[in-house]
Design a protein around this motif. Structure first.
Motif, short mmCIF file in Angstrom:
data_model
loop_
_atom_site.label_atom_id
_atom_site.label_comp_id
_atom_site.label_asym_id
_atom_site.label_seq_id
_atom_site.Cartn_x
_atom_site.Cartn_y
_atom_site.Cartn_z
N GLY A 198 0.58 -1.22 0.08
CA GLY A 198 -0.05 -0.09 0.11
C GLY A 198 0.70 1.28 -0.15
O GLY A 198 0.23 2.19 0.08
N GLU A 199 2.24 1.17 -0.06
CA GLU A 199 2.90 2.26 -0.08
C GLU A 199 2.80 3.23 -1.37
O GLU A 199 2.64 2.78 -2.61
CB GLU A 199 4.57 1.73 0.01
CG GLU A 199 5.39 3.14 -0.53
CD GLU A 199 6.90 2.61 -0.46
OE1 GLU A 199 7.63 3.44 -0.53
OE2 GLU A 199 6.93 1.64 -0.53
N THR A 200 2.74 4.56 -1.10
CA THR A 200 2.20 5.36 -2.15
C THR A 200 3.78 5.88 -3.00
O THR A 200 4.71 6.13 -2.44
CB THR A 200 1.85 6.76 -1.50
OG1 THR A 200 0.38 6.37 -0.93
CG2 THR A 200 1.62 7.99 -2.72
N LEU A 201 3.95 5.46 -4.17
CA LEU A 201 4.80 5.69 -4.96
C LEU A 201 4.92 6.98 -5.65
O LEU A 201 6.13 7.79 -5.66
CB LEU A 201 4.84 4.70 -6.29
CG LEU A 201 4.89 3.02 -5.49
CD1 LEU A 201 4.70 2.15 -7.04
CD2 LEU A 201 5.94 2.74 -4.82
N TRP A 202 3.83 7.59 -6.21
CA TRP A 202 3.72 9.08 -6.62
C TRP A 202 2.06 9.33 -6.56
O TRP A 202 1.36 8.43 -6.52
CB TRP A 202 4.35 9.21 -7.75
CG TRP A 202 4.16 8.45 -9.12
CD1 TRP A 202 4.79 7.29 -9.29
CD2 TRP A 202 2.80 8.74 -9.71
NE1 TRP A 202 3.91 6.88 -10.45
CE2 TRP A 202 2.83 7.57 -10.97
CE3 TRP A 202 1.75 9.54 -10.19
CZ2 TRP A 202 2.09 7.59 -11.82
CZ3 TRP A 202 1.03 9.47 -10.91
CH2 TRP A 202 1.05 8.39 -11.74
N TYR A 203 1.90 10.48 -6.47
CA TYR A 203 0.54 10.90 -6.69
C TYR A 203 0.32 12.34 -7.51
O TYR A 203 1.48 13.08 -7.47
CB TYR A 203 -0.17 11.00 -5.46
CG TYR A 203 0.16 12.20 -4.55
CD1 TYR A 203 -0.41 13.35 -4.75
CD2 TYR A 203 1.15 11.85 -3.49
CE1 TYR A 203 0.04 14.35 -3.59
CE2 TYR A 203 1.45 12.83 -2.65
CZ TYR A 203 0.53 13.94 -2.73
OH TYR A 203 1.05 14.92 -2.06
N LYS A 204 -0.78 12.58 -8.22
CA LYS A 204 -0.77 13.84 -8.79
C LYS A 204 -2.17 14.20 -8.41
O LYS A 204 -3.10 13.33 -8.39
CB LYS A 204 -0.74 13.86 -10.48
CG LYS A 204 0.45 13.35 -10.75
CD LYS A 204 1.49 14.49 -10.65
CE LYS A 204 2.90 14.13 -11.17
NZ LYS A 204 3.97 15.11 -10.94
#
Length: 383
Positions: free
Chosen positions: A264-270
């Motif tokens: 569930g780790e966030t790798l990237w977001y916009k």
């Protein structure tokens, strides 16, 4: 029967949420189409009419492709199997109940659902119904098969696992749903071990397919704003999962997020509002946002490669991919072809003025586009 649990009461809100045609001024004023230098030639291979189409409520009855057969349905219950080479009808049946969901074709079986919450499995070879099972409410999302299960997400926030062979219920998970939500329902992504399901509360749940128990949950969109409409969030598209365990999730009034599917780790977001399913081609992720801008992202870093806003406000469908082009339909019935590398419009054709609201289906080469009135065309693209 209305196609979701909680529709907005006023015409203005309905137009905002559902994208329905009305006298209400559109939230995103559509751009007029401009002439283009068409380097892609689009040729109609065949055309057919699929019953009465998607109905006044434009149910999301997206066709399904399996091998050399295309399956399509109308909202009244007509289901057809068509030869992809010439459009000839292999078989057709009339179900007792109106169809409401997208179609899924897998390993000799066609799956769909109806407005009264009935999930139906049909033999692809002859159109005979293999089984029917009722779930808790209406289903808009295409049922998703694993090796042994069929995962069905309904408009009331429930996710039900059925045995693929018998249709017997295995488990049901229920999410807490807000009073007001989009006229859409997220389509789950299911593999043998787990199901990734997004909901109108802005959350993505990871469910254990052995029991239906929630293993973890991630917040994709946070509800903010001064009124109910401003506070609307939804994970309405289908998450895109890669073989190496990355998950790409879009959300309305929220973010486009890349996650490690295992932890569930966030790798990237916009920060990007979208209610559409993204498409991943190699290491490029293509997303249509709520204003009908198409953006290409580097899937590894989240870096923006290009944004195309030539079709702004035209209520684009979710994107598909065919032979180096991104393919979308719009609310005036045009199918647009965009160069996947540059974001340049390279071709277009019109199916029917009733509009296109379901994503075109492709086999990577040919495109099948269904208009709202049931007009269905097979399109070859050259060069």
């Amino acid at each position: 029967m209305k196609p979701m649990k909680a529709l907005a009461a006023s015409a203005a809100i309905t137009a905002l949420l559902a994208g329905c045609a009305s006298d209400v001024e559109p939230r995103f004023k559509p751009k007029e189409l401009q002439s283009i230098s068409a380097s892609t030639q689009v040729e109609e291979r065949w055309s057919e009419s699929v019953g009465k189409g998607l109905g006044n409520a434009t149910y999301p009855i997206e066709p399904a492709l399996d091998g050399n057969t295309l399956f399509a349905a109308d909202e009244r219950g007509l289901v057809e199997a068509l030869n992809t080479s010439n459009g000839d009808t292999r078989w057709e049946i009339e179900l007792d109940n109106p169809v409401s969901s997208g179609l899924t074709a897998r390993e000799g079986v066609l799956y769909l659902a109806t407005r009264n919450g009935q999930v139906v499995a049909i033999d692809q070879s002859n159109g005979k119904v293999k089984w029917r099972t009722r779930v808790s409410s209406e289903v808009l999302a295409a049922p998703q098969p694993t090796t042994n299960l069929l995962i069905v997400q309904a408009v009331d926030g429930s996710v039900t696992a059925l045995d693929r062979v018998s249709g017997d219920r295995q488990w049901t998970y229920r999410a807490n749903m807000p009073a007001l939500s989009l006229r859409s329902v997220g389509t789950p992504t299911a593999i043998d071990q787990v199901t990734f399901a997004g909901f109108a509360n802005g959350h993505l749940a990871i469910l254990d397919n052995r029991s239906g128990q929630q293993l973890s949950e991630r917040t994709i969109a946070v509800s903010t704003g001064r009124n109910e409409v401003d506070r609307l969030v939804d994970v309405a598209g289908q998450p895109a999962l890669t073989p190496d365990g990355r998950l790409f999730v879009t959300s309305y009034n929220g973010r486009t997020v890349a996650l490690n599917a295992q932890n569930g780790e966030t790798l990237w977001y916009k920060e990007m509002s979208s209610y559409h399913t993204p498409v991943l081609v190699g290491e490029t992720l293509y997303v249509v946002d709520e204003a009908s801008r198409l953006t290409a992202f580097d899937a590894g870093s989240g870096g923006e490669l290009w944004t195309m806003d030539d079709l702004y406000g035209r209520s684009l469908t979710a994107p598909a991919y065919a032979d180096g082009r991104i393919v979308v339909g719009d609310n005036e019935g045009y199918v647009h072809f965009i160069d996947a590398d540059s974001g340049r419009l390279v071709g277009r054709t019109r199916i029917d003025k009733s509009g296109i609201s379901v994503r075109p289906v492709t086999d990577g080469k040919r495109v099948y586009a269904l208009a709202n009135d049931g007009s269905l065309e097979a399109l070859d693209i050259r060069p």
